[in-house]
Design an enzyme around this catalytic site. Sequence first.
Site, PDB file in Angstrom:
ATOM      1  N   GLY A 194      13.925   5.585 -10.107  1.00  0.00           N
ATOM      2  CA  GLY A 194      14.495   4.240 -10.249  1.00  0.00           C
ATOM      3  C   GLY A 194      14.476   3.733 -11.678  1.00  0.00           C
ATOM      4  O   GLY A 194      15.456   3.169 -12.169  1.00  0.00           O
ATOM      5  N   LYS A 231      -0.168  -3.742 -10.679  1.00  0.00           N
ATOM      6  CA  LYS A 231      -0.225  -4.226  -9.298  1.00  0.00           C
ATOM      7  C   LYS A 231      -1.305  -5.300  -9.193  1.00  0.00           C
ATOM      8  O   LYS A 231      -2.408  -5.143  -9.732  1.00  0.00           O
ATOM      9  CB  LYS A 231      -0.519  -3.075  -8.338  1.00  0.00           C
ATOM     10  CG  LYS A 231       0.417  -1.882  -8.486  1.00  0.00           C
ATOM     11  CD  LYS A 231       1.883  -2.248  -8.301  1.00  0.00           C
ATOM     12  CE  LYS A 231       2.799  -1.071  -8.597  1.00  0.00           C
ATOM     13  NZ  LYS A 231       4.221  -1.415  -8.517  1.00  0.00           N
TER      14      LYS A 231
END
EC number: 2.1.1.186
Length: 361
Positions: free
Chosen positions: A223, A305
């Site tokens: 991606g 994260k």
Amino acid sequence: MKNLFLFCRAGFEKECAAEIQQRAGELNVGGFVKANNNDAYVVYQCFEDDAADTLVKQLPLDSLIFARQMFAASDLLVDLPENDRISPIVAALSDVSKAGEVRVETPDTNEAKELSAFCRKFTVPLRQHLKKSGSLLAQENPKRPIIHVCFIGPGRAYVGYSYSNNSSPHFMGIPRLKMAADAPSRSSLKLDEAFGQFVPKEEQEERIRSGMNSVDLGACPGGWTYQLVRRGMFVSAVDNGPMDEKLMETGQVKHYREDGFRFEPQRKNIYWLVCDMVEKPARVAELIEAWAINGWFKEAIFNLKLPMKSRYKEVTAILETMQTILKENGVSDFKVQCKHLYHDRDEVTVHLWLRPNTAWN
């Protein structure tokens, strides 16, 4: 105006509130936060009248992690009459003069967005009345302040202004990006947005150009590699998993089936390092620190994260530690930015630029 209105992602009001409380305090602008879970906005109410103007002038929007957009705001206008919502809004904006644009917006929630069709229709007559009152120029001017009218519910709105040199160019602070049909994953949009967020338009041709060498750590299925290839770069894609076949067919990608934490570039001519790995944020930060200390890249974009709790505290601690470690290891000339992007969810995106005032060889 004594309020600062900040747009954020729904569910991140606590983080946005903690951040503005701290940052306003650093500018000696006292006040308190009003925020509710999943409202997708925060209001910082200053103790002093007109103190919000200090914040919209002196607090760089780009330096805020969790706010997408901000504006100096009136107190909440309530019970706006259906037969004449315009007059109270124009009156509340009487101190705003010669703005260059008006935006009628809503917070980014499903409930608020039900008002979006109304907002579009309402903008036209509101614009005409604001021009008559002198609050808005006859012609749009991108250098003048922006008038914001944010409907948080039927007949309920905050109104105010931002300065065009310290404001998101996007409606509601959200860039409108299209998902390419051939992109291997939706994560591709995160890097696309990050380039727009961290690299000014006028510098993109120099800093994001065809022929550059780049590394994507944790690349599978590609991606982020897709965005680098789309911009004409050569990519070392590092991941034990498989890469998208169409990306490999471009001839711009070399796939290294290795652990991203152990990979070392064979040639030290990497301009861009990108990394989007599902790992503990401190471990990813340590990896980027090691690459920076070794001088293996010029600019990096990477995701951290977020934990379930104390997200603002955790992110700021990691960023402060990173800057300390870099300086302790002789890397003193760098710029760090961090943003909770629209396409981020439980993560933030960080940009690290080494020697920003020194040309790349």
